[in-house]
Design a protein around this motif. Structure first.
Motif, PDB file in Angstrom:
ATOM      1  N   ILE A  31       0.740  -1.138  -0.131  1.00  0.00           N
ATOM      2  CA  ILE A  31      -0.092   0.029   0.072  1.00  0.00           C
ATOM      3  C   ILE A  31       0.794   1.431   0.141  1.00  0.00           C
ATOM      4  N   GLY A  32       0.620   2.119  -0.839  1.00  0.00           N
ATOM      5  CA  GLY A  32       1.106   3.456  -0.902  1.00  0.00           C
ATOM      6  C   GLY A  32       0.637   4.611  -0.095  1.00  0.00           C
ATOM      7  N   ASP A  33       0.077   5.669  -0.737  1.00  0.00           N
ATOM      8  CA  ASP A  33      -0.536   6.679  -0.019  1.00  0.00           C
ATOM      9  C   ASP A  33      -1.755   6.203   0.450  1.00  0.00           C
ATOM     10  N   MET A  34      -2.241   6.681   1.427  1.00  0.00           N
ATOM     11  CA  MET A  34      -3.418   6.641   2.127  1.00  0.00           C
ATOM     12  C   MET A  34      -4.072   8.058   2.382  1.00  0.00           C
ATOM     13  N   GLY A  35      -5.539   8.055   2.559  1.00  0.00           N
ATOM     14  CA  GLY A  35      -5.965   9.270   2.741  1.00  0.00           C
ATOM     15  C   GLY A  35      -7.392   9.386   2.913  1.00  0.00           C
ATOM     16  N   TRP A  36      -7.897  10.640   3.022  1.00  0.00           N
ATOM     17  CA  TRP A  36      -9.286  10.717   3.191  1.00  0.00           C
ATOM     18  C   TRP A  36      -9.884  11.887   2.272  1.00  0.00           C
ATOM     19  N   TYR A  37     -11.079  11.690   1.551  1.00  0.00           N
ATOM     20  CA  TYR A  37     -11.782  12.781   0.787  1.00  0.00           C
ATOM     21  C   TYR A  37     -12.969  13.042   1.833  1.00  0.00           C
ATOM     22  N   ARG A  38     -13.508  14.046   1.273  1.00  0.00           N
ATOM     23  CA  ARG A  38     -15.003  14.114   1.837  1.00  0.00           C
ATOM     24  C   ARG A  38     -15.930  14.977   0.645  1.00  0.00           C
TER      25      ARG A  38
END
Length: 120
Positions: A31-38
């Motif tokens: 797994i590379g980048d992780m994050g959040w959208y809204r």
């Protein structure tokens, strides 16, 4: 397949805090980048925060100093600590993880979304 499961949304008063979590499972190679959208009603989905595998972070301006993103590579999990919440933080929050599966297919995977509602 790779699945993401989110938890931690809910209703909170302005000024309060919530912590979102997102765990990946399945046929994961890396797994590379992780994050959040809204996404708020009537708005597009925007990135809130992201974190690289080595810990480099990005925050959209409106959440800097209030939100903190973190991850555990061994657990394939990303968190979003949200403090000093504002009414305008109300949205559905979607986590993402750029996961490569065992067939070496890389794709941005998304969680199911969790509602965050901030009341006055």
């Amino acid at each position: 397949q790779v699945q993401l499961v989110e938890s931690g949304g809910g209703l909170v008063q302005a000024g309060g805090s919530l912590r979102l979590s997102c765990a990946a499972s399945g046929s994961i190679f890396s797994i590379g980048d992780m994050g959040w959208y809204r996404q708020a009603p009537g708005n597009q989905r925007d990135v809130v925060a992201s974190i690289s595998r080595t810990g480099s972070t990005y925050y959209t301006d409106s959440v800097k100093g209030r939100f903190t993103i973190s991850r555990d590579n061994a657990k394939n999990t990303v968190w979003l600590q949200m403090n000093s919440l504002l009414i305008e933080d109300t949205a559905v929050y979607y986590c993402f993880q750029d996961a490569t599966d065992l067939r070496k297919s890389l794709a941005r995977r998304f969680g199911q979304g969790t509602q965050v509602t901030v009341s006055s």
